[in-house]
Design a protein around this motif. Structure first.
Motif, short mmCIF file in Angstrom:
data_model
loop_
_atom_site.label_atom_id
_atom_site.label_comp_id
_atom_site.label_asym_id
_atom_site.label_seq_id
_atom_site.Cartn_x
_atom_site.Cartn_y
_atom_site.Cartn_z
N LEU A 104 0.82 -1.22 0.00
CA LEU A 104 0.00 0.00 0.00
C LEU A 104 0.85 1.27 0.00
O LEU A 104 0.41 2.32 -0.46
CB LEU A 104 -0.92 0.01 1.23
N THR A 109 1.00 2.42 -6.75
CA THR A 109 -0.32 1.81 -6.67
C THR A 109 -1.34 2.70 -7.39
O THR A 109 -1.25 3.93 -7.33
CB THR A 109 -0.76 1.62 -5.21
N LEU A 111 -4.35 3.69 -6.79
CA LEU A 111 -5.07 4.67 -5.98
C LEU A 111 -4.20 5.88 -5.65
O LEU A 111 -4.67 7.03 -5.74
CB LEU A 111 -5.57 4.01 -4.69
N GLU A 114 -3.81 7.99 -8.79
CA GLU A 114 -5.01 8.81 -9.01
C GLU A 114 -5.05 9.98 -8.03
O GLU A 114 -5.40 11.11 -8.39
CB GLU A 114 -6.26 7.94 -8.84
N TYR A 153 -2.93 7.98 2.93
CA TYR A 153 -4.33 7.88 2.48
C TYR A 153 -5.29 8.73 3.32
O TYR A 153 -6.49 8.73 3.02
CB TYR A 153 -4.79 6.42 2.52
N LEU A 156 -7.74 11.13 1.49
CA LEU A 156 -8.23 10.58 0.23
C LEU A 156 -9.55 11.21 -0.18
O LEU A 156 -9.81 11.44 -1.36
CB LEU A 156 -8.39 9.07 0.38
N MET A 197 -13.99 5.60 -0.03
CA MET A 197 -13.06 5.32 -1.13
C MET A 197 -12.08 4.22 -0.74
O MET A 197 -11.76 3.34 -1.55
CB MET A 197 -12.27 6.58 -1.50
N ALA A 198 -11.60 4.27 0.49
CA ALA A 198 -10.63 3.28 0.96
C ALA A 198 -11.26 1.88 1.01
O ALA A 198 -10.63 0.88 0.65
CB ALA A 198 -10.11 3.67 2.34
N VAL A 200 -13.78 0.77 -0.83
CA VAL A 200 -13.96 0.32 -2.21
C VAL A 200 -12.64 -0.17 -2.80
O VAL A 200 -12.60 -1.16 -3.55
CB VAL A 200 -14.54 1.46 -3.08
N ALA A 201 -11.54 0.49 -2.43
CA ALA A 201 -10.22 0.12 -2.95
C ALA A 201 -9.60 -1.07 -2.24
O ALA A 201 -8.52 -1.52 -2.62
CB ALA A 201 -9.28 1.32 -2.85
N ILE A 203 -8.63 -1.18 1.00
CA ILE A 203 -7.68 -0.81 2.04
C ILE A 203 -8.07 -1.53 3.33
O ILE A 203 -9.26 -1.56 3.69
CB ILE A 203 -7.68 0.72 2.28
#
Length: 346
Positions: A104, A109, A111, A114, A153, A156, A197-198, A200-201, A203
């Motif tokens: 991570l 990575t 994410l 982006e 993160y 984010l 968001m985390a 969904v990704a 994390i």
């Protein structure tokens, strides 16, 4: 293993000893080098234990050599099975290993790529916060890698509305055109948006927990003062606090302090060491007085250590720079009046 192999002493000793060495060897993995080091340690311990058991049983030289070779091969196989098991079981049982955290933390990575492209100002802020937080975590014996990843993160959610955050603004400040209460709602929402968001990704929950606590229930002072014109109002203050929770771990508390100090330090210009020390101390004391650190188990000694680390790192990034002659010439050229070249210039 001893029961399966008819309670033979050699297999019991080798299996037990090898398992204990393996557990210790992989407990602090940080990268692939550590993984290879663990495999080497396991192979050596297997060989030693097999020779020891062989001496007790009176094995021949050939049996010793054969046993050692099998022990070395078994160590390599065990390491491969461990690596495969980690990849499978950490997701099933929600266990976050340092190997996952290393993945991570990789800037490549998708994410983080982006994140860097959409909100470069926030991304740069997060990198600096990560340096402060991980340095402090390491100094007090907290999990420095977890703290660093959470710092990468933690903001984010600012990708949802980047124009509302000063580090991403290139022109007019949008908050000057809206109500302070609305500004506070938008500001507070970035924590929840980041958590979504985390998730969904993919994390890990351990990282998301630290992210969710990085503002605690702190007051959004700028908008609170705007709404009250500087007159304290306890009832109105609640509307300008983040929803929380307060930091529940040392890692979350360190992230909160690092985020606060880094964001506020931008207004400092070539501060002296004394002013910088006073500034960092004031930021930490504000959080302590507001009760934000009450549930984090940080001791006063640890807070002093964190303060020292912050001052050291910030001193390195905010030092003065030498002005070169060509810089003075360029500034003079920009400031010098020039003849208009067209009617438009006039």
């Amino acid at each position: 293993a001893g029961l399966i192999l008819n309670n033979e002493l050699r297999f019991t000793i080798v299996t037990l000893g090898s398992s204990l060495v393996g557990i210790v060897a992989v407990s602090t993995l940080r990268n692939q080098t550590d993984l290879l080091r663990s495999g080497l340690l396991l192979a050596i311990s297997n060989a030693f234990l097999i020779v020891l058991a062989g001496l007790i049983e009176g094995d021949t030289l050939q049996e010793h050599i054969t046993g050692v070779l099998w022990g070395v091969v078994a160590g390599g196989v065990a390491l491969m099975l461990f690596y495969l098991g980690v990849a499978i079981f950490e997701r099933i049982f929600g266990v976050t290993t340092h190997l996952r955290l290393v993945e991570l933390a990789d800037p490549a990575t998708p994410l983080l790529q982006e994140f860097r492209m959409h909100v470069p100002g926030t991304y740069a802020h997060s990198l600096m916060v990560a340096n402060l937080a991980s340095g402090a975590a390491e100094a007090i014996g907290a999990d420095a890698l977890l703290t660093r990843v959470a710092a990468y993160y933690h903001d984010l959610g600012k990708m949802s509305r980047p124009e509302f955050f000063i580090e991403n603004q290139t022109g007019e400040n949008i908050h000057e055109t809206i109500n302070p209460s609305l500004s506070a709602v938008v500001l507070a929402s970035h924590v929840k948006d980041g958590m979504e968001m985390a998730k969904v990704a993919g994390i890990p929950a351990k990282v998301i927990d630290v992210m969710s606590q990085h503002h605690g229930t702190s007051v959004m002072k700028y908008f609170y003062h705007q709404a009250t014109d500087g007159v304290p109002d306890r009832l109105l203050e609640a509307q300008f606090r983040y929803p929380g929770p307060k930091p529940q771990s040392k890692e979350a508390a360190i992230l909160m302090l690092a985020d606060t100090v880094e964001a506020a330090s931008r207004v400092l210009q070539q501060a002296t060491p004394q002013k910088l020390a006073e500034f960092v101390q004031r930021m930490i004391q504000d959080k302590l007085a507001d009760g934000q650190l009450d549930e984090s188990d940080l001791t006063l000694r640890e807070m002093k250590t964190i303060e020292t680390v912050f001052i050291h790192i910030l001193s390195g990034t905010m030092h003065g720079r030498i002005r070169y002659p060509e810089q003075d010439q360029a500034d003079a050229a920009l400031e010098a009046p020039r003849e208009p070249r067209s009617d438009d210039d006039r």
